[in-house]
Motif scaffolding. Structure first.
Motif, short mmCIF file in Angstrom:
data_model
loop_
_atom_site.label_atom_id
_atom_site.label_comp_id
_atom_site.label_asym_id
_atom_site.label_seq_id
_atom_site.Cartn_x
_atom_site.Cartn_y
_atom_site.Cartn_z
N ALA A 167 42.56 -0.80 60.30
CA ALA A 167 42.46 0.17 59.21
C ALA A 167 41.09 0.84 59.21
CB ALA A 167 42.71 -0.51 57.87
N PHE A 168 40.05 0.04 59.45
CA PHE A 168 38.68 0.57 59.49
C PHE A 168 38.55 1.62 60.59
CE2 PHE A 168 34.40 0.44 61.31
CZ PHE A 168 33.62 0.67 60.19
N ALA A 169 39.01 1.29 61.78
CA ALA A 169 38.89 2.22 62.90
C ALA A 169 39.68 3.50 62.65
CB ALA A 169 39.38 1.55 64.19
N LYS A 170 40.88 3.37 62.09
CA LYS A 170 41.70 4.55 61.82
C LYS A 170 41.01 5.46 60.80
CE LYS A 170 46.47 5.83 60.68
NZ LYS A 170 46.19 6.87 59.67
N PHE A 171 40.52 4.89 59.72
CA PHE A 171 39.88 5.69 58.68
C PHE A 171 38.58 6.29 59.20
CE2 PHE A 171 37.84 6.80 54.72
CZ PHE A 171 38.91 7.22 53.95
N LEU A 172 37.85 5.52 60.00
CA LEU A 172 36.57 5.99 60.53
C LEU A 172 36.75 7.26 61.34
CD1 LEU A 172 33.54 5.61 61.18
CD2 LEU A 172 34.26 4.15 63.09
N PHE A 173 37.69 7.24 62.26
CA PHE A 173 37.79 8.35 63.20
C PHE A 173 38.64 9.51 62.68
CE2 PHE A 173 36.71 4.76 66.03
CZ PHE A 173 35.49 5.26 66.48
N GLU A 174 39.47 9.27 61.69
CA GLU A 174 40.34 10.33 61.21
C GLU A 174 39.84 11.00 59.94
OE1 GLU A 174 44.37 9.05 60.82
OE2 GLU A 174 44.56 8.46 62.91
N ASN A 175 39.06 10.29 59.11
CA ASN A 175 38.81 10.80 57.77
C ASN A 175 37.36 10.83 57.30
OD1 ASN A 175 41.74 10.92 56.83
ND2 ASN A 175 41.59 8.79 57.47
N ILE A 176 36.55 9.85 57.67
CA ILE A 176 35.31 9.62 56.95
C ILE A 176 34.32 10.79 57.05
CG2 ILE A 176 34.35 8.33 58.91
CD1 ILE A 176 33.52 7.90 55.15
N SER A 177 34.22 11.42 58.21
CA SER A 177 33.19 12.45 58.37
C SER A 177 33.35 13.56 57.35
CB SER A 177 33.24 13.03 59.79
OG SER A 177 32.80 12.08 60.73
N ARG A 178 34.57 14.08 57.20
CA ARG A 178 34.78 15.18 56.27
C ARG A 178 34.54 14.75 54.83
NH1 ARG A 178 39.26 15.48 59.80
NH2 ARG A 178 39.20 17.25 61.23
N ILE A 179 35.03 13.57 54.48
CA ILE A 179 34.92 13.11 53.09
C ILE A 179 33.47 12.82 52.72
CG2 ILE A 179 35.57 11.28 51.48
CD1 ILE A 179 38.17 10.99 53.18
N SER A 180 32.80 12.01 53.53
CA SER A 180 31.44 11.59 53.18
C SER A 180 30.47 12.75 53.20
CB SER A 180 30.97 10.48 54.11
OG SER A 180 30.98 10.92 55.46
N VAL A 181 30.64 13.68 54.16
CA VAL A 181 29.73 14.81 54.24
C VAL A 181 29.90 15.73 53.04
CG1 VAL A 181 29.22 16.92 55.53
CG2 VAL A 181 29.40 14.74 56.73
N GLU A 182 31.14 15.95 52.60
CA GLU A 182 31.35 16.80 51.42
C GLU A 182 30.74 16.16 50.17
OE1 GLU A 182 32.17 19.74 51.63
OE2 GLU A 182 33.19 19.87 53.56
N ILE A 183 30.86 14.85 50.04
CA ILE A 183 30.24 14.18 48.89
C ILE A 183 28.72 14.27 48.99
CG2 ILE A 183 29.89 11.95 47.76
CD1 ILE A 183 32.75 11.21 48.61
N ALA A 184 28.18 14.02 50.18
CA ALA A 184 26.73 14.10 50.36
C ALA A 184 26.21 15.49 50.03
CB ALA A 184 26.36 13.73 51.79
N ARG A 185 26.95 16.51 50.45
CA ARG A 185 26.54 17.90 50.19
C ARG A 185 26.42 18.16 48.69
NH1 ARG A 185 30.30 20.49 53.46
NH2 ARG A 185 28.88 20.45 55.24
N LEU A 186 27.31 17.56 47.92
CA LEU A 186 27.30 17.77 46.45
C LEU A 186 26.13 17.08 45.77
CD1 LEU A 186 31.14 17.47 45.84
CD2 LEU A 186 29.74 19.53 45.55
N MET A 187 25.48 16.14 46.46
CA MET A 187 24.28 15.52 45.91
C MET A 187 23.11 16.50 45.85
SD MET A 187 24.98 12.30 45.11
CE MET A 187 23.40 11.48 45.04
N PHE A 188 23.26 17.63 46.55
CA PHE A 188 22.16 18.61 46.62
C PHE A 188 22.48 19.91 45.90
CE2 PHE A 188 21.78 15.75 50.20
CZ PHE A 188 20.46 15.37 50.12
N VAL A 189 23.55 19.90 45.12
CA VAL A 189 23.90 21.10 44.34
C VAL A 189 22.97 21.26 43.16
CG1 VAL A 189 25.70 22.15 42.92
CG2 VAL A 189 26.31 21.02 45.07
#
Length: 246
Positions: free
Chosen positions: A224-246
């Motif tokens: 599950a970790f590997a699947k989520f890591l390579f399919e999803n995390i980059s887009r989700i975490s980067v969008e959240i991180a970006r909102l920390m600087f709004v």
């Protein structure tokens, strides 16, 4: 305010370097530090690597070498509670090093503990609110279909609570039980957050930790970790991180 942004893996935050304006890259030891601004706000971003030592080393470098005013960590975690599902998001209000046990020293009345005896670290209210506001805005943007790279079916639940940190990837019912028996309040488990929180507490700086559930910390956690890591995390975490600087 200058933010030190940390992720354990490239997939968790490194895409955000494309948002950094006037970026400077420093190679210090084995790590690269990306400094500049996002939305006019100063940031220094770095990959820590896995585990508490790596996380603490990175946080200390950000504070002493770059003079950051707050630390933010974004990454994956394993669920410790049945109501937390893969894709849900946890914002820490406290961080606990679940693999530290000094209880056998309680009987030694003459032992004066250096620095810390309790390895529970509260998130300062303002820091917790900034992180929670970013995650809430992320879910609002999801509902408004502002992220074409993220599936429209992804609608995570948001939780605030305790996050447990230890130097192990928990991947068995027995491992979950060992942690939950001592710390039933822990929502999810990971390998860096409380170490960063301890460094932040040493320097009396605010610290925020946001974790996205990638697995159930059970016997299926590796897949599950590997699947989520390579399919999803980059887009989700980067969008959240970006909102920390709004």
């Amino acid at each position: 305010m200058k933010t030190g942004l940390i992720g354990a893996m490239r997939e968790e935050i490194l895409l955000l370097k494309h948002d950094i304006e006037n970026m400077k890259i420093d190679q210090l030891g084995s790590r690269e530090f990306y400094s500049g601004t996002i939305g006019g706000k100063e940031v220094v971003m770095c990959l820590s690597g896995w585990g508490k030592v790596a996380a603490a080393s990175t946080a200390t470098s950000l504070i002493n070498l770059y003079g950051v005013d707050q630390l933010v960590f974004i990454g994956l975690a394993g669920s410790m509670q049945p109501h937390l599902h893969i894709g849900d998001i946890v914002v820490a209000d406290r961080l606990i090093q679940h693999d530290v046990d000094l209880s056998l020293l309680d009987g030694f009345q003459d032992v004066d503990p250096p620095f810390w005896k309790s390895f529970h670290f509260e998130v300062l209210p303002d820091a917790g609110k900034r992180a929670l506001d970013a995650v809430k805005q992320f879910t609002v943007n999801l509902k408004e279909k502002k992220y074409p790279g993220i599936s429209n079916t992804y609608q995570p639940q948001i939780y605030t609570g305790a996050i447990g940190t230890g130097d192990q990837f928990v991947a068995s019912p027995e491992g979950k039980t060992r942690i939950s028996e001592r710390f039933p309040e822990v929502l999810c488990t990971e390998m860096e957050g409380a170490a960063i929180a301890q460094v932040a507490a040493d320097y009396q700086l605010p610290c925020s930790v946001i974790r996205i559930i990638s697995d159930k910390a059970d016997e299926n956690a590796h897949q599950a970790f590997a699947k989520f890591l390579f399919e999803n995390i980059s887009r989700i975490s980067v969008e959240i991180a970006r909102l920390m600087f709004v």
